[in-house]
Design a protein around this motif. Structure first.
Motif, short mmCIF file in Angstrom:
data_model
loop_
_atom_site.label_atom_id
_atom_site.label_comp_id
_atom_site.label_asym_id
_atom_site.label_seq_id
_atom_site.Cartn_x
_atom_site.Cartn_y
_atom_site.Cartn_z
N PRO A 1 0.92 -1.22 -0.02
CA PRO A 1 0.10 0.05 0.02
C PRO A 1 0.87 1.32 0.03
N VAL A 2 0.25 2.39 -0.69
CA VAL A 2 0.93 3.49 -0.75
C VAL A 2 0.41 4.39 0.24
N LYS B 1 4.47 1.09 2.09
CA LYS B 1 4.85 0.15 3.18
C LYS B 1 5.70 -1.01 2.77
N ASP B 2 6.15 -0.82 1.46
CA ASP B 2 7.28 -1.91 1.16
C ASP B 2 8.74 -1.13 1.47
N HIS C 1 15.73 2.39 3.75
CA HIS C 1 15.04 1.90 5.00
C HIS C 1 14.84 0.52 5.15
N LYS C 2 14.64 -0.01 6.34
CA LYS C 2 14.46 -1.36 6.48
C LYS C 2 13.01 -1.68 6.98
N GLY C 3 12.12 -0.73 6.70
CA GLY C 3 10.76 -0.89 7.40
C GLY C 3 9.83 -0.03 6.51
N ALA C 4 8.58 -0.23 6.75
CA ALA C 4 7.45 0.30 5.79
C ALA C 4 7.72 1.96 6.05
N GLY D 1 -1.45 -0.58 -3.80
CA GLY D 1 -0.27 -0.38 -4.26
C GLY D 1 -0.22 0.56 -5.43
N THR D 2 -1.05 1.30 -5.89
CA THR D 2 -0.80 2.20 -7.02
C THR D 2 -0.89 3.44 -6.72
#
Lengths: 335, 127
Positions: free
Chosen positions: A21-22, A42-43, A63-66, A293-294
């Motif tokens: 999700p954006v 969140k990716d 980054h290593k998280g959302a 996600g878009t």
């Protein structure tokens, strides 16, 4: 081109690339190279895109998280992101390189540059507002405490002399930067889902429940409220203050007339709730980010030639309808 | 019946092989003379030249190092006091990942693996 005389249907432009999700998006100001758009996802991989076309420029990796929040400075030379890995990062938005990593004690949700890009305001689940002097990154940040729950959004306002913050404690607070004191507070029945600040006109756009509310950003006086058909997650006012757009849990984008509060249009397109929506700095389009996600780009004036949208003269309409249909069905890209 | 607005093409998506920020784009060329923050903007031209020469030399040495390392046993010192050994294969173009074989970890040997470069503090090998 007589686009006004034809009944045209909105063709949103879908920007793919994110895999989750954006949750946030922001535009830069208008630069000699156009304007730009950053999306938080969140990716964990925020992306930079050309604002008027949605063309991908690059992905900020590190980054290593959302990533919960993302912003660009006015001339799009710097980017800042807020993430679940307890850091806020500053990036060179031209090279894509990470410039600074600012450690926090909890998930960071919001980042915002001052107009001169010298200071960064961060906020998140540690309930503190932090001000970083980017010319002295080693120096400890100034901290402002007061909120009793996680802060969702914090923005500079009033020529960077004040700060507005919205938190899960159902309040929006106005703070004075130099004294670091709370100046005013607004309390709501329910958590505020989003907050947008417009310097020109000192306006604040707030969403909660199915309501889009407009406030004077200096006095925090209510100007008006508008009810939408569904719970709203984000809204944005057009730079000329004639329209505003909103999106939320029913996956649709709504366009309203600001003066009359009339709902003018609604658009389907996303396959999930809309989390964020923002007008471009020139007001010609607005971008929405979704749970699907878009990112989608929508025209303010449907049918106008702008960016990748092309106005077509009436005589060619049959060919164009077939062509557009092919593009949309098979996602085929002409050479 | 309303006609859908026509589009020239769809927005370009991400390149699967790189993180983007094309160094040949007009914006990059115009704005990224020295993108590294350690170079002062108002530095003396001679100083800048010296710095650039040093940077080129270091970069060349690093690239030669990667070439020499191919198929050799390398010890990687990583964050959280992690030390592993593996046979180095290759690096990706942005030096974000190293492809290695026979990665010896405390929980076993991984036949093929990718090591994330930002997790690596230093690496050593015998030439």
């Amino acid at each position: 081109c007589s686009w006004r005389s034809m009944a045209m249907r909105q063709t949103p432009l879908t920007c793919s690339g994110h895999t989750r999700p954006v949750v946030d998006l922001a535009f830069s100001g208008i630069t000699p190279f156009g304007y730009f758009l950053i999306s938080a996802c969140k990716d964990g991989k925020p992306m930079l895109r050309q604002g008027d076309t949605g063309d991908w420029i690059g992905t900020f990796l590190g980054h290593k998280g959302a990533v919960w929040g993302a912003t660009l400075n006015t001339d799009a030379t710097k980017a800042a992101t807020a993430a679940a890995d307890f850091t806020a990062k500053v990036w060179d938005a031209v090279s894509g390189d990470e410039v600074l990593s600012l450690a926090h004690k909890h998930i960071v949700k919001s980042v915002n540059f001052t107009q001169d890009s010298n200071c960064l305001l961060t906020a998140g689940n540690d309930k503190l507002l932090r001000i970083y002097d980017l010319s002295q990154p080693e120096a400890p940040s100034q901290e402002i405490a007061g909120h009793s729950a996680a802060i969702k959004k914090a923005l500079w306002c009033n020529n960077d002399k004040q700060i507005l913050s919205a938190a899960d404690d159902k309040t929006i607070r106005l703070w004075d930067r130099s004294s670091m004191q709370e100046v005013k507070m607004l309390t709501f029945e329910t958590s505020v889902s989003s907050m947008e600040y417009m310097a020109d006109g000192e306006l604040l756009v707030i969403t909660y429940g199915k309501t889009i509310a407009f406030y004077n950003a200096l006095s925090l006086e209510l100007i008006k409220t508008v009810e939408a058909p569904a719970p709203i997650n984000s809204a944005s006012l057009h730079p000329e203050k004639d329209f505003f757009v909103a999106g939320g849990e029913d996956f649709k984008l709504y366009k309203f007339d600001y003066s009359t509060k009339e709902e003018l249009e609604s658009y389907k397109g996303h396959f999930g709730p809309v989390h964020c929506v923002r007008f471009s700095p020139d007001g010609e389009l607005y971008a929405s980010g979704s749970e699907d996600g878009t990112l989608r780009l929508w025209q303010t004036a449907v049918g106008k030639t702008y960016g990748l949208w092309k106005c077509v003269l009436p005589g060619k309409s049959l060919f164009v309808s077939v062509y557009t249909c092919l593009v949309r069905t098979f996602h085929f890209q002409p050479v | 019946m309303a006609t859908p607005v026509s589009v020239l093409r769809l927005p370009k998506g991400p390149d699967p092989n790189s993180r983007g920020f094309d160094p040949n784009s007009p914006r990059f060329v115009a704005l990224c003379r020295t993108s590294i923050s350690t170079s002062a903007a108002e530095a003396d031209a001679k100083e800048l030249q010296r710095e650039q020469r040093a940077r080129s030399a270091l970069r060349e040495r690093f690239l030669r190092c990667l070439l020499t390392m191919t198929n050799k046993k390398v010890q990687f010192h990583m964050h959280e006091k992690v030390d592993v050994e593996a046979t180095f294969g290759a690096s990706d173009i942005d030096v974000l990942n190293f492809q290695v074989s026979d990665l010896h970890t405390p929980i076993g040997v991984q036949k093929e693996a990718l090591i994330r470069c930002q997790d690596v503090i230093s690496f050593t090998f015998d030439m």
